[in-house]
Design an enzyme around this catalytic site. Sequence first.
Site, mmCIF file in Angstrom:
data_model
loop_
_atom_site.group_PDB
_atom_site.id
_atom_site.type_symbol
_atom_site.label_atom_id
_atom_site.label_comp_id
_atom_site.label_asym_id
_atom_site.label_seq_id
_atom_site.Cartn_x
_atom_site.Cartn_y
_atom_site.Cartn_z
ATOM 1 N N ARG A 75 0.801 -1.231 0.000
ATOM 2 C CA ARG A 75 0.000 0.000 0.000
ATOM 3 C C ARG A 75 0.831 1.277 0.000
ATOM 4 O O ARG A 75 0.367 2.330 0.424
ATOM 5 C CB ARG A 75 -0.987 0.007 1.179
ATOM 6 C CG ARG A 75 -1.983 -1.148 1.121
ATOM 7 C CD ARG A 75 -3.048 -1.030 2.197
ATOM 8 N NE ARG A 75 -4.017 -2.115 2.060
ATOM 9 C CZ ARG A 75 -3.894 -3.310 2.639
ATOM 10 N NH1 ARG A 75 -2.840 -3.568 3.388
ATOM 11 N NH2 ARG A 75 -4.813 -4.230 2.463
ATOM 12 N N LYS B 225 1.809 10.686 -11.550
ATOM 13 C CA LYS B 225 0.851 9.834 -12.267
ATOM 14 C C LYS B 225 1.574 8.559 -12.690
ATOM 15 O O LYS B 225 2.564 8.606 -13.412
ATOM 16 C CB LYS B 225 0.295 10.557 -13.498
ATOM 17 C CG LYS B 225 -0.813 11.541 -13.166
ATOM 18 C CD LYS B 225 -1.256 12.341 -14.368
ATOM 19 C CE LYS B 225 -2.076 11.537 -15.326
ATOM 20 N NZ LYS B 225 -2.657 12.388 -16.392
ATOM 21 N N GLU C 28 6.417 16.834 -26.139
ATOM 22 C CA GLU C 28 5.896 17.249 -24.838
ATOM 23 C C GLU C 28 6.415 18.637 -24.454
ATOM 24 O O GLU C 28 5.713 19.415 -23.805
ATOM 25 C CB GLU C 28 6.251 16.224 -23.757
ATOM 26 C CG GLU C 28 5.560 14.878 -23.904
ATOM 27 C CD GLU C 28 4.094 14.892 -23.451
ATOM 28 O OE1 GLU C 28 3.600 15.959 -22.999
ATOM 29 O OE2 GLU C 28 3.443 13.839 -23.550
ATOM 30 N N LYS D 201 4.919 22.150 -15.270
ATOM 31 C CA LYS D 201 4.202 20.996 -14.735
ATOM 32 C C LYS D 201 4.100 21.059 -13.221
ATOM 33 O O LYS D 201 3.039 20.780 -12.641
ATOM 34 C CB LYS D 201 4.865 19.689 -15.175
ATOM 35 C CG LYS D 201 4.069 18.471 -14.712
ATOM 36 C CD LYS D 201 4.306 17.239 -15.535
ATOM 37 C CE LYS D 201 3.306 16.154 -15.174
ATOM 38 N NZ LYS D 201 3.495 14.912 -15.926
ATOM 39 N N GLU E 86 -5.746 15.750 -10.623
ATOM 40 C CA GLU E 86 -6.366 15.990 -11.919
ATOM 41 C C GLU E 86 -7.878 16.174 -11.825
ATOM 42 O O GLU E 86 -8.653 15.545 -12.555
ATOM 43 C CB GLU E 86 -6.026 14.857 -12.901
ATOM 44 C CG GLU E 86 -6.159 15.281 -14.360
ATOM 45 C CD GLU E 86 -5.659 14.225 -15.331
ATOM 46 O OE1 GLU E 86 -6.469 13.686 -16.069
ATOM 47 O OE2 GLU E 86 -4.445 13.960 -15.353
ATOM 48 N N ARG F 155 -5.171 20.236 -14.070
ATOM 49 C CA ARG F 155 -4.114 19.339 -14.529
ATOM 50 C C ARG F 155 -4.469 18.645 -15.839
ATOM 51 O O ARG F 155 -3.576 18.230 -16.590
ATOM 52 C CB ARG F 155 -3.785 18.305 -13.447
ATOM 53 C CG ARG F 155 -2.591 17.440 -13.792
ATOM 54 C CD ARG F 155 -2.096 16.646 -12.610
ATOM 55 N NE ARG F 155 -1.024 15.755 -12.988
ATOM 56 C CZ ARG F 155 -0.297 15.022 -12.148
ATOM 57 N NH1 ARG F 155 -0.531 15.092 -10.859
ATOM 58 N NH2 ARG F 155 0.653 14.226 -12.588
ATOM 59 N N ASN G 36 -2.961 17.294 -20.757
ATOM 60 C CA ASN G 36 -3.266 16.235 -21.721
ATOM 61 C C ASN G 36 -3.585 16.779 -23.101
ATOM 62 O O ASN G 36 -4.179 16.070 -23.928
ATOM 63 C CB ASN G 36 -4.439 15.390 -21.207
ATOM 64 C CG ASN G 36 -4.053 14.554 -20.008
ATOM 65 O OD1 ASN G 36 -2.984 13.956 -19.973
ATOM 66 N ND2 ASN G 36 -4.900 14.542 -19.000
ATOM 67 N N HIS H 2 -3.406 14.598 -26.149
ATOM 68 C CA HIS H 2 -3.294 13.213 -25.703
ATOM 69 C C HIS H 2 -4.530 12.375 -26.022
ATOM 70 O O HIS H 2 -4.406 11.178 -26.292
ATOM 71 C CB HIS H 2 -3.003 13.165 -24.199
ATOM 72 C CG HIS H 2 -1.597 13.536 -23.846
ATOM 73 N ND1 HIS H 2 -1.033 14.749 -24.201
ATOM 74 C CD2 HIS H 2 -0.626 12.865 -23.169
ATOM 75 C CE1 HIS H 2 0.212 14.805 -23.753
ATOM 76 N NE2 HIS H 2 0.477 13.669 -23.131
ATOM 77 N N HIS I 169 -3.718 9.174 -27.938
ATOM 78 C CA HIS I 169 -3.916 7.837 -27.375
ATOM 79 C C HIS I 169 -4.690 6.936 -28.327
ATOM 80 O O HIS I 169 -4.489 5.713 -28.343
ATOM 81 C CB HIS I 169 -4.642 7.926 -26.036
ATOM 82 C CG HIS I 169 -3.780 8.431 -24.917
ATOM 83 N ND1 HIS I 169 -4.275 8.793 -23.686
ATOM 84 C CD2 HIS I 169 -2.438 8.659 -24.850
ATOM 85 C CE1 HIS I 169 -3.284 9.196 -22.915
ATOM 86 N NE2 HIS I 169 -2.162 9.125 -23.601
ATOM 87 N N HIS J 291 4.948 7.609 -28.047
ATOM 88 C CA HIS J 291 3.954 8.469 -27.394
ATOM 89 C C HIS J 291 4.045 9.917 -27.897
ATOM 90 O O HIS J 291 3.031 10.530 -28.246
ATOM 91 C CB HIS J 291 4.168 8.420 -25.878
ATOM 92 C CG HIS J 291 3.278 9.351 -25.116
ATOM 93 N ND1 HIS J 291 1.911 9.199 -25.056
ATOM 94 C CD2 HIS J 291 3.566 10.470 -24.390
ATOM 95 C CE1 HIS J 291 1.391 10.171 -24.317
ATOM 96 N NE2 HIS J 291 2.363 10.947 -23.913
#
Length: 357
Positions: free
Chosen positions: A119, A141, A183, A225, A235, A239, A243, A246, A250, A263
């Site tokens: 955890r 993330k 990016e 960032k 997010e 935030r 993306n 993205h 994606h 990517h």
Amino acid sequence: MNRELVVHTRSHDYPIIIGKKLIETFDFSDYISGHQVLVVTNETVAPLYLSTLLAQLPQNKTVVTCILPDGEQYKNQQSIDQIYEQLMCHHFNRDCTLIALGGGVIGDMVGFAAASFMRGVNFIQIPTTLLSQVDSSVGGKTGINHRLGKNMIGAFWQPRLVLADMTTLLTLPPRELSAGLAEVIKYALIGDTEFLGWLEQHMEALTNLDLNLLAQAVLVSCQHKAQIVAQDEFEANLRALLNFGHTFGHVIETHEGYGTWLHGEAVAVGMLQAMALSEQLGWLTSQDVERAKKLILQAKLPTEPPKIAVQTALDMMGHDKKVKSGKIRLVLLKQLGEAVLTADYPAQLLTDVLNPQ
């Protein structure tokens, strides 16, 4: 001389340190908790930097290594299980440290393993690609891919340290360098027109591996960032602007098969698709779009998507994490340097962008 900035998060603050030859000179003592360390890397990075890192770690630690296959297609549950296997076989406890040595795939997986093992345990990011230095290693993330969607399984889990060794970029294939520049361009397009001008001025030198200029690009990107993460760690709203490109990108990555398109390559095309929609809404001019396209071409990135059926693309977009109440929310540009997350656009315009004539 090293550059440093601090990321502020709810759980803890941590430094991003940017410099040259850091893997062979940095003192990790203050950032390693406990006596057990697992270094996770891949088959490409291991021969280049693993022995150097191992020699630099404190000698009084028990250090185990885990070397995974290289590639986006291995960012999955099977790889995570290999990390768990090493941790359990060597009886690692909660007071241990995981170190991610590699690009975004390794960083995302090690972060997810650290978030979920017992955890939550300590971990360090040592990103070795430009894309991971400016994006995935910062902000916590973490996650893995599923065959139906990219990054759909994961957790928010902040590292203790991000160490961006610019020297690692000297062994980066040109295609990977360009993917990282996508990016970097993203940060300029969504929030910094001054940085956009700087990139236009220096893009040729950046693609030619000027490490001082690349360090500056990493610093500015990470500053952007870090500022957003501090305001919206999980997010909820702001935030999501990170993306930009993205949701479209994606689709390309998932449809073509993970690893076929890098990517950053998919994001570059995705940004232009998002800008095309922004132009259709009257927010951008054709000159704005051409300016971005020219910079993306200078970065040696693709500008045209592969052939994907519109309904297929829409179905894939429907799995995106930004979908809310059945509506596909997209990050668009109101103008260069000003991004917005919205579902308020005519559906036909999105169809037109996905199926250009």
